[in-house]
Write an enzyme that holds these catalytic residues in place. Sequence first.
Site, PDB file in Angstrom:
ATOM      1  CB  VAL A  15      -0.947  -0.001   1.233  1.00 10.71           C
ATOM      2  CG1 VAL A  15      -1.723   1.295   1.315  1.00 10.71           C
ATOM      3  CG2 VAL A  15      -1.904  -1.161   1.142  1.00 10.71           C
ATOM      4  CG  MET A  16       2.906   2.678   3.555  1.00 11.90           C
ATOM      5  SD  MET A  16       2.111   4.280   3.794  1.00 11.90           S
ATOM      6  CE  MET A  16       3.516   5.305   4.234  1.00 11.90           C
ATOM      7  N   GLY A  17       4.004   1.728  -0.792  1.00 16.76           N
ATOM      8  CA  GLY A  17       4.816   1.832  -1.995  1.00 16.76           C
ATOM      9  C   GLY A  17       4.000   2.308  -3.189  1.00 16.76           C
ATOM     10  CG  ASN A  35       5.930  -6.174  -5.262  1.00 14.10           C
ATOM     11  OD1 ASN A  35       6.215  -5.555  -4.247  1.00 14.10           O
ATOM     12  ND2 ASN A  35       5.196  -7.263  -5.248  1.00 14.10           N
ATOM     13  CB  ALA A  80      10.890  -2.191   9.038  1.00 12.88           C
ATOM     14  CG  ASN A 106       7.715   3.071  10.538  1.00 15.91           C
ATOM     15  OD1 ASN A 106       8.238   4.177  10.660  1.00 15.91           O
ATOM     16  ND2 ASN A 106       6.430   2.849  10.693  1.00 15.91           N
ATOM     17  CB  SER A 132       4.851  10.354   9.249  1.00 13.27           C
ATOM     18  OG  SER A 132       3.651  10.340   9.998  1.00 13.27           O
ATOM     19  N   GLY A 134       0.626   7.687   6.755  1.00  7.80           N
ATOM     20  CA  GLY A 134      -0.164   6.537   6.319  1.00  7.80           C
ATOM     21  C   GLY A 134      -0.372   6.572   4.821  1.00  7.80           C
ATOM     22  CE  LYS A 204       6.758   7.740  10.866  1.00  9.54           C
ATOM     23  NZ  LYS A 204       6.546   6.375  10.593  1.00  9.54           N
ATOM     24  CG  HIS A 207       5.908  11.358  13.904  1.00 14.67           C
ATOM     25  ND1 HIS A 207       5.151  10.214  13.702  1.00 14.67           N
ATOM     26  CD2 HIS A 207       5.174  12.378  13.408  1.00 14.67           C
ATOM     27  CE1 HIS A 207       4.020  10.552  13.119  1.00 14.67           C
ATOM     28  NE2 HIS A 207       4.019  11.849  12.921  1.00 14.67           N
ATOM     29  CG  ASN A 208       5.749   6.391  14.497  1.00 15.99           C
ATOM     30  OD1 ASN A 208       5.746   7.406  13.816  1.00 15.99           O
ATOM     31  ND2 ASN A 208       5.603   5.191  13.961  1.00 15.99           N
ATOM     32  CD  GLU A 211       1.066   7.932  15.139  1.00 21.01           C
ATOM     33  OE1 GLU A 211       1.877   8.447  14.342  1.00 21.01           O
ATOM     34  OE2 GLU A 211       0.557   6.810  14.949  1.00 21.01           O
ATOM     35  NE  ARG A 309      -1.095   2.499  21.141  1.00 18.46           N
ATOM     36  CZ  ARG A 309      -0.850   2.772  19.868  1.00 18.46           C
ATOM     37  NH1 ARG A 309      -0.540   1.803  19.021  1.00 18.46           N
ATOM     38  NH2 ARG A 309      -0.891   4.007  19.415  1.00 18.46           N
TER      39      ARG A 309
HETATM   40  P1  2AM Z   1       5.539  -9.177  -2.213  1.00 21.17           P
HETATM   41  O1  2AM Z   1       4.392  -8.455  -2.841  1.00 21.17           O
HETATM   42  O2  2AM Z   1       6.294 -10.005  -3.191  1.00 21.17           O
HETATM   43  O3  2AM Z   1       5.147  -9.961  -0.978  1.00 21.17           O
HETATM   44  C1  2AM Z   1       5.321  -5.446   1.934  1.00 21.17           C
HETATM   45  O4  2AM Z   1       5.376  -6.722   2.475  1.00 21.17           O
HETATM   46  C2  2AM Z   1       6.135  -5.371   0.665  1.00 21.17           C
HETATM   47  O5  2AM Z   1       7.450  -5.868   0.903  1.00 21.17           O
HETATM   48  C3  2AM Z   1       5.593  -6.181  -0.505  1.00 21.17           C
HETATM   49  O6  2AM Z   1       5.791  -5.415  -1.654  1.00 21.17           O
HETATM   50  C4  2AM Z   1       6.450  -7.421  -0.488  1.00 21.17           C
HETATM   51  O7  2AM Z   1       6.581  -8.059  -1.734  1.00 21.17           O
HETATM   52  C5  2AM Z   1       7.763  -6.836  -0.086  1.00 21.17           C
HETATM   53  N1  2AM Z   1       8.675  -7.829   0.508  1.00 21.17           N
HETATM   54  C6  2AM Z   1       8.511  -8.471   1.690  1.00 21.17           C
HETATM   55  N2  2AM Z   1       9.558  -9.293   1.920  1.00 21.17           N
HETATM   56  C7  2AM Z   1      10.393  -9.145   0.876  1.00 21.17           C
HETATM   57  C8  2AM Z   1      11.652  -9.705   0.536  1.00 21.17           C
HETATM   58  N3  2AM Z   1      12.264 -10.574   1.359  1.00 21.17           N
HETATM   59  N4  2AM Z   1      12.209  -9.344  -0.637  1.00 21.17           N
HETATM   60  C9  2AM Z   1      11.597  -8.461  -1.448  1.00 21.17           C
HETATM   61  N5  2AM Z   1      10.408  -7.877  -1.179  1.00 21.17           N
HETATM   62  C10 2AM Z   1       9.817  -8.224  -0.034  1.00 21.17           C
END
Ligand code: 2AM
Length: 500
Positions: A15-17, A35, A80, A106, A132, A134, A204, A207-208, A211, A309
């Site tokens: 989503v973020m990408g 991807n 991350a 993150n 930041s 979303g 960042k 910031h969180n 938040e 939380r």
């Molecule tokens: P994907 O669509 O092939 O799962 C969030 O999980 C994003 O990170 C997705 O675009 C996911 O790709 C990518 N992602 C997660 N693990 C990864 C990895 N080990 N190598 C490359 N992309 C990864």
Amino acid sequence: MSTPSCDIGLIGLAVMGQNLALNVADHGFRIAVYNRTTATTEKFVADHPDTPGGLQGETTLAGFVQALKRPRKIVILVKAGAATDAVIDGLVPLLEPGDIVIDGGNAQWMDTIRREKTLADQGLRFVGSGVSGGEEGARFGPSLMPGGDPAAYREIEPIWTAIAAKVDPNSGKPLEGAAPGRPVTGGVPCTTYIGPNGAGHYVKMVHNGIEYGDMQMICEAYALMRNLLGMTPPEIAAVFSTWNSGLLDSFLIEITADILQQRDPLTGQPFVDVVLDTAGQKGTGKWTSVNALDMGVPAPTVAEAVFARFLSAVKDERTAAAKILSGPKANFSGDRQHFIDAIHDALYCSKICAYAQGFQLMRHAQTEYGWQLPFGDIAKIWRGGCIIRARFLQKITEAYLRDPNLTNLLLDPYFRGEVDRCQGHWREVVGAAATNGVPAPTFYSALAYYDGYRSERLPASLLQAQRDYFGAHTYERTDQPRGLFFHIDWPVPGRPQIQS
Ligand code: 2AM
């Protein structure tokens, strides 16, 4: 091989990408996207054929790298941690000296410090940029907190400036009106160079942490209105709406008013009543608190919000305890409007303390990690795009303009005056919460922080004496220079004499 035509590339189309890529393309930059799962890339590009800059889908990493103009600028937006390392490992052999890798995830700042060093050793440049806001922020303007090689930031600055949220130069309010292909023009961009290596991701994280505090405080204000004043969610929504046009004007207050007006589509009940009261987290608030403990910096209110939380998450235990443990029954008999105003002030003062703690953390971190953080500019770039965006941040910027070396936000004349003006109400609310058994942990914690911070003498004298008693940990004296340590031989059973 075709000539590289893309201004920038992005790896990771979750989503973020996707939203960040569209934001970049909206501003006329041509962006290559890649991807791990190719079908995601193909669908994304097919779904958006007409962006101003253009999206170029690539199915191999090698093809992706070759599509980029040099020095290459590659944004990684994957989960991350290990995934980021895996992507970097795949990328590095394909890059050339001077190319720039930007981690927009993150990341934990120590990971960013490590990655920056590893890449620098190979002639590559690494920028760890907090992003930041979303999904909506990524799409129409996030707050961006880039750290790393300053020359590398200068290379990406035109793109970062273009895609960042914009605020009005006079009021500091976020500029609205963005639509796909019609981004906001003008205004002050919510991005600035934060500092070397992990500085951007550190900021960042703070910031969180803030938040977490902001959100919990709003929940405590809600709980007091609901449980002590017996108000309904729509009535409370109206209060938050009013507050949103005053000192507390912020994104989180605004969405709270919306949420409290919302009815559950299934049952027609107030939506807030059908949501299970267990809060999740992804860990950045915890990182902030752990870092406060590691550095020995008092940031109790942020930590309290994290613990709140955790306490919410032990739902089964709480349900059982609710049947066993006793407490007062909430009972309010004063002037309701007066008390609502007092809750406003309690929230406001607690918020000032949480921000003071966040900035204290950054102040210590810059010594710890050898950074020079631009505190006023950090407050500035949080005015738009991000989750904690608020009118209030303008005042923090002004405070650091008045004194760039401000020791604590609470000491700034404006904030000092505000807390002075509002603290009577704050104390009244904390007192009423305690008397009526309504948990308000961040309100309490912030007040204790304030009172502790303004105390010239704390009972830590007794504490240190206890340490000297049981562990011969020594003590410093009020009548001797600091750094001289003393010890007295405390009585042990059977040897009851005290010597100096
Ligand atoms: P994907 O669509 O092939 O799962 C969030 O999980 C994003 O990170 C997705 O675009 C996911 O790709 C990518 N992602 C997660 N693990 C990864 C990895 N080990 N190598 C490359 N992309 C990864």
